[in-house]
Design a protein around this motif. Structure first.
Motif, PDB file in Angstrom:
ATOM      1  N   THR A  49       3.556  10.245  -9.708  1.00 18.62           N
ATOM      2  CA  THR A  49       3.260  10.247 -11.138  1.00 18.62           C
ATOM      3  C   THR A  49       2.914  11.672 -11.555  1.00 18.62           C
ATOM      4  N   PRO A  50       3.596  12.199 -12.563  1.00 22.23           N
ATOM      5  CA  PRO A  50       3.332  13.572 -12.984  1.00 22.23           C
ATOM      6  C   PRO A  50       1.883  13.764 -13.438  1.00 22.23           C
ATOM      7  N   VAL A  51       1.400  14.976 -13.237  1.00 20.80           N
ATOM      8  CA  VAL A  51       0.013  15.281 -13.597  1.00 20.80           C
ATOM      9  C   VAL A  51      -0.009  16.358 -14.663  1.00 20.80           C
ATOM     10  N   ASP A  52      -0.595  16.032 -15.782  1.00 25.22           N
ATOM     11  CA  ASP A  52      -0.933  17.016 -16.800  1.00 25.22           C
ATOM     12  C   ASP A  52      -2.458  17.029 -16.874  1.00 25.22           C
ATOM     13  N   THR A  53      -3.003  15.921 -17.333  1.00 27.47           N
ATOM     14  CA  THR A  53      -4.469  15.793 -17.359  1.00 27.47           C
ATOM     15  C   THR A  53      -4.967  15.000 -16.150  1.00 27.47           C
ATOM     16  N   GLY A  54      -4.071  14.254 -15.474  1.00 27.75           N
ATOM     17  CA  GLY A  54      -4.457  13.403 -14.361  1.00 27.75           C
ATOM     18  C   GLY A  54      -4.723  11.968 -14.770  1.00 27.75           C
ATOM     19  N   ARG A  55      -4.713  11.698 -16.072  1.00 24.91           N
ATOM     20  CA  ARG A  55      -5.024  10.354 -16.563  1.00 24.91           C
ATOM     21  C   ARG A  55      -4.007   9.315 -16.080  1.00 24.91           C
ATOM     22  N   ALA A  56      -2.728   9.641 -16.140  1.00 24.04           N
ATOM     23  CA  ALA A  56      -1.696   8.688 -15.721  1.00 24.04           C
ATOM     24  C   ALA A  56      -1.798   8.402 -14.226  1.00 24.04           C
ATOM     25  N   ARG A  57      -1.986   9.432 -13.421  1.00 23.47           N
ATOM     26  CA  ARG A  57      -2.089   9.229 -11.981  1.00 23.47           C
ATOM     27  C   ARG A  57      -3.345   8.433 -11.634  1.00 23.47           C
ATOM     28  N   ASP A  58      -4.441   8.731 -12.297  1.00 21.93           N
ATOM     29  CA  ASP A  58      -5.688   8.014 -12.025  1.00 21.93           C
ATOM     30  C   ASP A  58      -5.667   6.578 -12.549  1.00 21.93           C
ATOM     31  N   GLY A  59      -4.715   6.262 -13.422  1.00 28.17           N
ATOM     32  CA  GLY A  59      -4.651   4.927 -14.008  1.00 28.17           C
ATOM     33  C   GLY A  59      -4.073   3.855 -13.106  1.00 28.17           C
ATOM     34  N   TRP A  60      -3.504   4.221 -11.972  1.00 29.77           N
ATOM     35  CA  TRP A  60      -2.900   3.228 -11.081  1.00 29.77           C
ATOM     36  C   TRP A  60      -3.964   2.390 -10.397  1.00 29.77           C
ATOM     37  N   GLU A  61      -3.735   1.088 -10.347  1.00 28.72           N
ATOM     38  CA  GLU A  61      -4.608   0.133  -9.657  1.00 28.72           C
ATOM     39  C   GLU A  61      -3.760  -0.724  -8.733  1.00 28.72           C
ATOM     40  N   ASN A  62      -4.331  -1.057  -7.583  1.00 26.75           N
ATOM     41  CA  ASN A  62      -3.632  -1.881  -6.588  1.00 26.75           C
ATOM     42  C   ASN A  62      -4.492  -3.084  -6.248  1.00 26.75           C
ATOM     43  N   GLN A 117       0.838  -1.201   0.000  1.00 26.98           N
ATOM     44  CA  GLN A 117       0.000   0.000   0.000  1.00 26.98           C
ATOM     45  C   GLN A 117       0.874   1.253   0.000  1.00 26.98           C
ATOM     46  N   ASP A 118       1.953   1.241   0.781  1.00 29.17           N
ATOM     47  CA  ASP A 118       2.895   2.359   0.795  1.00 29.17           C
ATOM     48  C   ASP A 118       3.498   2.560  -0.589  1.00 29.17           C
ATOM     49  N   LEU A 119       3.892   1.468  -1.217  1.00 25.34           N
ATOM     50  CA  LEU A 119       4.467   1.535  -2.562  1.00 25.34           C
ATOM     51  C   LEU A 119       3.457   2.105  -3.550  1.00 25.34           C
ATOM     52  N   PHE A 120       2.238   1.624  -3.510  1.00 25.25           N
ATOM     53  CA  PHE A 120       1.183   2.089  -4.404  1.00 25.25           C
ATOM     54  C   PHE A 120       0.940   3.591  -4.247  1.00 25.25           C
ATOM     55  N   VAL A 121       0.771   4.034  -3.023  1.00 30.58           N
ATOM     56  CA  VAL A 121       0.484   5.454  -2.768  1.00 30.58           C
ATOM     57  C   VAL A 121       1.651   6.325  -3.231  1.00 30.58           C
ATOM     58  N   SER A 122       2.879   5.903  -2.945  1.00 30.09           N
ATOM     59  CA  SER A 122       4.052   6.684  -3.347  1.00 30.09           C
ATOM     60  C   SER A 122       4.188   6.775  -4.859  1.00 30.09           C
TER      61      SER A 122
END
Length: 95
Positions: free
Chosen positions: A36-49, A26-31
């Motif tokens: 993850t850089p944010v331009d539109t937020g798509r890359a950051r929102d794409g993470w799944e754990n 969980q620590d790894l996932f959150v970090s």
């Protein structure tokens, strides 16, 4: 209360170890997500754990955004962010 039953002790040890691994994942996932850089937020929102359920299972942290590899490893135009590699190194160095 202490137990002398080896199977009870083994079960308690497995439960403790599972909690530790889940907390580390969980620590790894959150970090990774937070770095993850944010331009539109798509890359950051794409993470799944997908947490492990018990020791021996494989936890999965993934991102299916097509350009996530470019963010991690860089391109000829942009420097790598290395959010995954850097955080894996960090959690594996912790005691």
């Amino acid at each position: 209360m202490a137990t002398n039953n080896p199977s009870d002790l083994a079960k308690k040890m497995e439960e403790w170890a599972t909690k530790q691994v889940v907390a580390m994942q969980q620590d790894l996932f959150v970090s990774i997500r937070d770095e993850t850089p944010v331009d539109t937020g798509r890359a950051r929102d794409g993470w799944e754990n997908q947490d492990i359920v018990k020791i021996g299972d494989t936890g999965v942290i993934k991102n299916d955004v097509p350009y996530i590899g470019w963010l991690e490893f860089g391109t000829t135009i942009h420097a790598p962010v290395a959010m995954v590699r850097r955080n894996i190194q960090r959690v594996t160095r912790q005691k």
